[in-house]
Design a protein around this motif. Structure first.
Motif, PDB file in Angstrom:
ATOM      1  N   ILE A 231       1.592   5.664 -75.318  1.00 22.16           N
ATOM      2  CA  ILE A 231       1.840   7.094 -75.496  1.00 22.16           C
ATOM      3  C   ILE A 231       2.212   7.211 -76.967  1.00 22.16           C
ATOM      4  O   ILE A 231       1.619   8.293 -77.768  1.00 22.16           O
ATOM      5  N   GLU A 232       3.038   6.271 -77.436  1.00 24.09           N
ATOM      6  CA  GLU A 232       3.329   6.230 -79.042  1.00 24.09           C
ATOM      7  C   GLU A 232       2.092   6.277 -79.994  1.00 24.09           C
ATOM      8  O   GLU A 232       1.988   6.765 -80.980  1.00 24.09           O
ATOM      9  N   LYS A 233       0.954   5.424 -79.413  1.00 28.28           N
ATOM     10  CA  LYS A 233      -0.273   5.577 -79.919  1.00 28.28           C
ATOM     11  C   LYS A 233      -1.140   6.607 -79.871  1.00 28.28           C
ATOM     12  O   LYS A 233      -2.111   6.618 -80.159  1.00 28.28           O
ATOM     13  N   GLY A 234      -0.782   7.341 -79.031  1.00 26.63           N
ATOM     14  CA  GLY A 234      -1.415   8.776 -78.957  1.00 26.63           C
ATOM     15  C   GLY A 234      -1.830   9.022 -77.582  1.00 26.63           C
ATOM     16  O   GLY A 234      -2.655  10.371 -77.231  1.00 26.63           O
ATOM     17  N   ALA A 235      -1.869   8.181 -76.391  1.00 26.36           N
ATOM     18  CA  ALA A 235      -2.521   8.345 -75.269  1.00 26.36           C
ATOM     19  C   ALA A 235      -1.644   9.173 -74.476  1.00 26.36           C
ATOM     20  O   ALA A 235      -0.522   9.466 -74.463  1.00 26.36           O
ATOM     21  N   ASP A 236      -2.446  10.375 -73.867  1.00 24.53           N
ATOM     22  CA  ASP A 236      -1.651  11.476 -73.128  1.00 24.53           C
ATOM     23  C   ASP A 236      -2.106  11.566 -71.624  1.00 24.53           C
ATOM     24  O   ASP A 236      -1.697  12.038 -70.760  1.00 24.53           O
ATOM     25  N   VAL A 237      -3.136  10.448 -71.261  1.00 20.49           N
ATOM     26  CA  VAL A 237      -3.510  10.156 -69.820  1.00 20.49           C
ATOM     27  C   VAL A 237      -3.658   8.517 -69.884  1.00 20.49           C
ATOM     28  O   VAL A 237      -4.283   7.907 -70.652  1.00 20.49           O
ATOM     29  N   ILE A 238      -2.984   7.887 -68.762  1.00 20.21           N
ATOM     30  CA  ILE A 238      -2.596   6.610 -68.646  1.00 20.21           C
ATOM     31  C   ILE A 238      -3.388   6.208 -67.096  1.00 20.21           C
ATOM     32  O   ILE A 238      -2.675   6.883 -66.188  1.00 20.21           O
ATOM     33  N   PHE A 239      -4.278   5.317 -67.066  1.00 19.71           N
ATOM     34  CA  PHE A 239      -5.002   4.944 -65.882  1.00 19.71           C
ATOM     35  C   PHE A 239      -4.014   3.583 -65.466  1.00 19.71           C
ATOM     36  O   PHE A 239      -4.069   2.608 -66.345  1.00 19.71           O
TER      37      PHE A 239
ATOM     38  N   ASN B 119       3.098  -2.576 -58.121  1.00 17.68           N
ATOM     39  CA  ASN B 119       4.036  -2.062 -58.205  1.00 17.68           C
ATOM     40  C   ASN B 119       4.610  -1.928 -59.661  1.00 17.68           C
ATOM     41  O   ASN B 119       5.388  -0.702 -59.879  1.00 17.68           O
ATOM     42  N   SER B 120       4.031  -2.494 -60.610  1.00 15.22           N
ATOM     43  CA  SER B 120       4.310  -2.532 -61.894  1.00 15.22           C
ATOM     44  C   SER B 120       3.741  -1.283 -62.409  1.00 15.22           C
ATOM     45  O   SER B 120       4.460  -0.386 -63.313  1.00 15.22           O
ATOM     46  N   GLY B 121       2.640  -0.788 -61.945  1.00 14.01           N
ATOM     47  CA  GLY B 121       2.242   0.492 -62.417  1.00 14.01           C
ATOM     48  C   GLY B 121       3.195   1.810 -62.266  1.00 14.01           C
ATOM     49  O   GLY B 121       3.214   2.729 -62.805  1.00 14.01           O
ATOM     50  N   LEU B 122       4.267   1.549 -61.243  1.00 13.07           N
ATOM     51  CA  LEU B 122       5.171   2.798 -61.216  1.00 13.07           C
ATOM     52  C   LEU B 122       5.907   3.056 -62.324  1.00 13.07           C
ATOM     53  O   LEU B 122       6.435   4.144 -62.367  1.00 13.07           O
ATOM     54  N   GLY B 123       5.942   2.009 -63.219  1.00 17.28           N
ATOM     55  CA  GLY B 123       6.651   2.128 -64.617  1.00 17.28           C
ATOM     56  C   GLY B 123       5.974   3.135 -65.255  1.00 17.28           C
ATOM     57  O   GLY B 123       6.655   3.927 -66.135  1.00 17.28           O
TER      58      GLY B 123
ATOM     59  N   ARG C  55       2.247  14.643 -70.488  1.00 15.65           N
ATOM     60  CA  ARG C  55       1.421  13.169 -70.401  1.00 15.65           C
ATOM     61  C   ARG C  55       1.283  13.110 -68.961  1.00 15.65           C
ATOM     62  O   ARG C  55       1.929  13.434 -68.084  1.00 15.65           O
ATOM     63  N   PHE C  56       0.087  12.408 -68.715  1.00 15.31           N
ATOM     64  CA  PHE C  56      -0.185  12.143 -67.473  1.00 15.31           C
ATOM     65  C   PHE C  56      -0.499  10.705 -66.962  1.00 15.31           C
ATOM     66  O   PHE C  56      -0.971  10.074 -67.994  1.00 15.31           O
ATOM     67  N   VAL C  57      -0.395  10.422 -65.581  1.00 15.17           N
ATOM     68  CA  VAL C  57      -0.813   9.152 -65.301  1.00 15.17           C
ATOM     69  C   VAL C  57      -1.919   9.284 -64.143  1.00 15.17           C
ATOM     70  O   VAL C  57      -2.025  10.331 -63.179  1.00 15.17           O
ATOM     71  N   ILE C  58      -2.737   8.292 -63.892  1.00 13.71           N
ATOM     72  CA  ILE C  58      -3.582   8.205 -62.926  1.00 13.71           C
ATOM     73  C   ILE C  58      -3.108   7.240 -62.061  1.00 13.71           C
ATOM     74  O   ILE C  58      -3.071   5.861 -62.306  1.00 13.71           O
ATOM     75  N   GLY C  59      -3.018   7.469 -60.750  1.00 11.58           N
ATOM     76  CA  GLY C  59      -2.623   6.384 -59.711  1.00 11.58           C
ATOM     77  C   GLY C  59      -3.777   5.410 -59.341  1.00 11.58           C
ATOM     78  O   GLY C  59      -4.807   5.888 -59.718  1.00 11.58           O
ATOM     79  N   VAL C  60      -3.439   4.692 -58.391  1.00 14.08           N
ATOM     80  CA  VAL C  60      -4.626   3.666 -58.058  1.00 14.08           C
ATOM     81  C   VAL C  60      -4.408   3.255 -56.561  1.00 14.08           C
ATOM     82  O   VAL C  60      -3.200   3.272 -56.044  1.00 14.08           O
ATOM     83  N   ASP C  61      -5.448   2.808 -55.767  1.00 12.72           N
ATOM     84  CA  ASP C  61      -5.353   2.124 -54.638  1.00 12.72           C
ATOM     85  C   ASP C  61      -5.126   3.215 -53.461  1.00 12.72           C
ATOM     86  O   ASP C  61      -6.093   3.753 -52.749  1.00 12.72           O
ATOM     87  N   SER C  62      -3.964   3.658 -53.348  1.00 16.04           N
ATOM     88  CA  SER C  62      -3.417   4.806 -52.206  1.00 16.04           C
ATOM     89  C   SER C  62      -3.407   6.042 -53.238  1.00 16.04           C
ATOM     90  O   SER C  62      -3.430   6.309 -54.528  1.00 16.04           O
TER      91      SER C  62
END
Length: 350
Positions: free
Chosen positions: A220-228, A233-237, A255-262
């Motif tokens: 995010i500090e590098k400019g990312a506003d969407v993160i996949f 379990n680490s992804g919950l961070g 900022r947004f996150v994209i979940g995975v698997d479920s």
């Protein structure tokens, strides 16, 4: 070593009998087959990969005449004794969750050729290294296809032209997610920048949400506003990281996150743009049903967009976040991928 595992399995047998979850309904109904599932590190409560497998076996237990038992190993050394414990009790199907269980299942399936096994995200061969093992169903997915679609969504939503990817363990399987995501994003914006990081190189990489958050904040500090995130379990961070940046004056997340698997859209409603769903639940349910009906087949069982094996999740939590014209373009791409008009790179095949 084998004698040690047999002794250890005796103890695990007692654990399986006394500690495995088995519903009162399952205990009271007539069961035609016994199914055991051994989770990956992180367990079924990690709301991602293991959770999807859990949903599949629970649905099978609810709808089919089976008895279900599960083991949630506290560490990798507990996996093989758990499998052997189920095999010693002549379970009809033993399911292993995660590619890391591949070498273990190969050994156990060799020692118990009359018992049927299934592994999620793993491929088990006979000793010649090329022939799929007859008593193991290898449940594999075209993650790159679903990742392409969420990459398109990420690029369409991004205001900064920078998006992120947080992977769990730095392995070829997770690079399938990354490469597909990047290709989908560049199909929408050829100039988009993708910042990618991995939590680690050992099994611990799947269960470190603190590190996942640290990597997401750095992106995010590098400019990312969407993160996949494809990190268990680490992804919950990463979910916590985007939430930390709050909402704008219009009430939409910054900022947004994209979940995975479920489908993880409801984990942090409004902050989850979508989820790249792997229908592990359907794959697991199907293999249980095959064993029950006597139609089990070993070898490859492949699930892609053509079989709804992967998808992007839309529900009440994210419908307002993605414009209809974006969905239309994503659906057009999905149709072209299924038809073979768009070829998404499979990083594991490179």
């Amino acid at each position: 070593m084998k004698n040690y595992l047999i002794i250890l399995s005796i103890f695990v047998l007692a654990f399986v009998a006394s500690s495995c979850r088995s519903s009162s309904e399952a205990q009271s109904k007539q069961c035609e087959i016994k199914v055991g599932i051994v989770f990956d590190i992180g367990g079924e409560k990690e709301r991602s990969f293991n959770a999807a497998a859990w949903e599949g076996v629970v649905r099978a237990e609810r709808e089919l005449p089976i008895c279900l038992h599960d083991v949630e190993p506290g560490n990798p050394t507990s996996i093989e004794p758990a499998m052997r414990a189920f095999a010693e009790k002549n379970f009809d199907l033993i399911i292993g969750v995660g590619f890391a269980q591949g070498p273990i299942m190969a050994n156990v399936a060799r020692d118990y050729p009359n018992i049927k096994f299934a592994i999620v995200d793993g491929v088990i061969f006979e000793d010649d290294g090329t022939t799929p093992k007859k008593n193991v169903a290898s449940l594999v997915f075209r993650e790159h296809e679903g990742s392409y679609l969420v990459g398109m969504i990420a690029a369409a939503k991004s205001r900064t032209g920078v998006i992120g990817f947080v992977g769990g363990m730095d392995i070829p399987l997770i690079h399938k997610f990354r490469v597909g995501y990047e290709e989908g994003a560049r199909a929408v914006n050829p100039d988009i920048k993708v910042v990618a990081n991995f939590v680690g190189v050992t099994d611990a990489a799947w269960n470190n949400p603190g590190k996942g958050k640290e990597l997401a904040l750095s992106q995010i500090e590098k400019g990312a506003d969407v993160i996949f995130t494809a990190a268990g379990n680490s992804g919950l961070g990463a979910f916590d990281a985007v939430e930390q940046y709050g909402r704008n004056e219009q009430g939409e997340a910054n900022r947004f996150v994209i979940g995975v698997d479920s489908n993880q859209n409801g984990v942090k409603p409004g902050f989850v743009l979508t989820s790249m769903v792997k229908r592990v639940d359907n794959a697991v349910y199907d293999v249980v049903k095959e064993v029950l009906s006597g139609k089990f087949e070993g070898g490859f069982h492949v699930f892609g967009l053509d079989k709804d094996g992967v998808a992007y999740a839309m529900d009440e939590n994210n419908q307002a976040l993605i414009p209809p014209d974006v969905i239309q373009k994503v659906e057009e791409a999905r149709t072209k991928i299924v038809a073979g008009e768009i070829k998404v790179t499979d990083a594991m095949a490179q």
